[in-house]
Design a protein around this motif. Structure first.
Motif, PDB file in Angstrom:
ATOM      1  N   SER A  77       0.754  -1.140  -0.060  1.00  0.00           N
ATOM      2  CA  SER A  77       0.182   0.038  -0.044  1.00  0.00           C
ATOM      3  C   SER A  77       0.847   1.196   0.101  1.00  0.00           C
TER       4      SER A  77
ATOM      5  N   HIS B 256      -4.948   7.320   2.677  1.00  0.00           N
ATOM      6  CA  HIS B 256      -5.363   6.181   2.712  1.00  0.00           C
ATOM      7  C   HIS B 256      -6.705   5.853   3.217  1.00  0.00           C
TER       8      HIS B 256
ATOM      9  N   LEU C 148      -4.650   6.691  -1.963  1.00  0.00           N
ATOM     10  CA  LEU C 148      -5.009   5.470  -2.491  1.00  0.00           C
ATOM     11  C   LEU C 148      -6.444   4.880  -1.697  1.00  0.00           C
TER      12      LEU C 148
ATOM     13  N   CYS D  41      -7.412   9.172  -7.572  1.00  0.00           N
ATOM     14  CA  CYS D  41      -6.430   8.832  -7.041  1.00  0.00           C
ATOM     15  C   CYS D  41      -6.183   7.341  -7.195  1.00  0.00           C
ATOM     16  N   ALA D  42      -5.390   6.594  -6.658  1.00  0.00           N
ATOM     17  CA  ALA D  42      -4.977   5.340  -7.237  1.00  0.00           C
ATOM     18  C   ALA D  42      -5.995   4.359  -6.491  1.00  0.00           C
TER      19      ALA D  42
ATOM     20  N   PRO E 217      -2.909  -0.971  -8.414  1.00  0.00           N
ATOM     21  CA  PRO E 217      -3.104   0.370  -9.165  1.00  0.00           C
ATOM     22  C   PRO E 217      -2.875   0.169 -10.735  1.00  0.00           C
TER      23      PRO E 217
END
Length: 448
Positions: free
Chosen positions: A222, A276, A303, A325-326, A345
């Motif tokens: 991550s 995140h 993420l 975002c991813a 991703p």
């Protein structure tokens, strides 16, 4: 790193003054969370809980979930996490079967507490974790205030000679407790209840080693670091606790939200510069809709990890466009301590892969078997089985069920899917949902 407790101990040593957890209007540094966990270790010992025994937590998300988890891990105690969406009667029955001696219960569930004790059918000490509001001296904060911090090294050594109790060993002998001077990595650390597809809750015993392995791997994949800010909205009483452990491992800041509407999540992301977040599709839709409708900017977000249920292609594309975002998808289950595959991703850039749940994590082996137990060729559907270091120790007090799903170290998921030539896994249904028509196997998801 011998046990999961070392995650907090090491983080507190590296980042003592850094904010570890935010919850409501409070914030706790790593040193404060560690001290509270050490005090809680003393509380558990004063309540007579010994190594190998179980305690229960029945509460919505709060820092207590983490403090109690680390305190019990330090002492070699197994923490049972209960789904608060279950009825008091069901929780009571599970408590009765578990043998937990102490239950930490949210005061919001005060009305149900007496029913829990009655159904459990034995003397059960109840500690209200967020203030009972009923003049109960046996509350979490009052017990912490009166307890001296128990140094981690003493917690481990003093508990080494404690009598062993049932329920926290291996699949072969779930009642055996380790006798080494420290809690062993292969001892049970946590028990989570999962209903699966049968509707009957089953207790899943998860080891320290499984949690340590998944936590380190997840944090690395991550891209988490001590500069990250993780927003926690998924239940800590599920295996989604993993994302919180990953944040603690790297010294990140963890924001625990007590509400999960679109506006609440967006506000928290803006206020705390969240990088995140882990969501199920339903919550992803709520966040995406609010951000799009209100033209909100979430510039800090890096993420979004999503999973737990199928996601529509349209929702995913919309979320990618709006949140900018991813994205990463995880597929797994409680029995495998969360993810066994990830759609990374970079995989999201190829439309062909968006129907899959990704590829196996490093060290994870996946096979697809037909009804005779023969491995299927690529693009042919069958039951998905997996071998992973993070596999559960077994179902609590249910060796027969354990033996039905774990064979030669392979966990039979009951999911039907197929692998393509590149190793991407595609799910098409559940084994129990299969229909035989004209001599062919048909799965509901294949029917348009």
């Amino acid at each position: 790193m011998a046990t999961i407790a070392n995650i907090l101990n090491d983080a507190a040593a590296r980042y003592p003054n850094k904010i570890a957890v935010r919850y409501l209007e409070r914030q706790f540094s790593y040193a404060e969370i560690r001290e509270r966990a050490c005090r809680l270790s003393s509380v558990l010992r004063s309540l007579g809980v010994q190594r190998g025994e179980h305690i229960a937590l029945i509460s919505p998300n709060s820092p207590v979930s983490l403090e109690l988890f680390f305190a019990s891990a330090e002492l070699g105690i197994v923490l049972e996490q209960y789904n608060i969406r279950l009825s008091a009667t069901v929780i009571g029955e599970l408590l009765k079967a578990s043998g937990a001696r102490v239950a930490f219960v949210s005061s919001k569930l005060f009305a149900e507490a007496s029913e829990l004790i009655e159904v459990a059918g034995r003397l059960l000490k109840v500690v209200f974790v967020d203030g009972s509001g009923h003049g109960d001296a046996n509350s979490y904060e009052s017990l912490l205030a009166s307890a001296r911090p128990l140094p981690p090294e003493r917690a481990a050594s003093d508990n080494a000679a404690a009598p062993a109790a049932g329920g926290s060993g291996t699949v072969a002998n779930a009642a055996a407790a380790a006798t080494s001077s420290l809690t062993d990595r292969n001892d049970a650390a946590m028990l989570l209840y999962t209903s699966g597809t049968t509707g009957v809750p089953s207790g899943v015993l998860i080891s320290h080693d499984a949690l340590l392995h998944q936590t380190a791997l997840g944090a690395q994949i991550s891209g988490l670091s001590d500069k990250s800010v993780v927003l926690c909205v998924l239940p800590l009483f599920h295996v989604t606790l993993q994302s919180a452990l990953e944040a603690i491992l790297v010294g990140a800041e963890l924001v625990i939200l007590d509400a999960c509407t679109g506006p609440d999540m967006a506000s928290a992301i803006q206020k705390f510069a969240v990088t995140h977040i882990a969501l199920v599709p339903f919550l992803l839709k709520a966040l995406t809709s609010h951000v799009e409708d209100q033209a909100v900017r979430l510039d800090s977000l890096r993420l979004v990890l999503y999973g737990a249920e199928p996601i529509g292609r349209e929702l995913l594309r919309r979320a990618q466009r709006v949140l900018r975002c991813a994205f990463m998808q995880g597929y797994g289950m409680t029995e495998t301590t969360a993810a066994i595959t990830l759609l990374l991703p970079e995989h999201h850039a190829d439309p062909q892969h968006l129907s899959s749940v990704g590829k196996a994590l490093p060290g994870v082996m996946i096979k697809v078997l037909d009804a005779s137990g023969t491995e299927c060729p690529t693009m042919v559907a069958g039951e998905v089985i997996v071998k992973t270091r993070a596999l559960m120790l077994g179902y609590y007090n249910d060796p027969e069920k354990t033996e039905r799903v774990v064979k030669d170290g392979w966990y039979h998921t009951g999911d039907i899917g197929y692998l393509d030539e590149q190793g991407f896994l595609y799910l098409v249904g559940r084994k129990d949902d299969m229909i035989i028509s004209g001599g062919e196997n048909i799965y509901p998801q294949e029917v348009c």
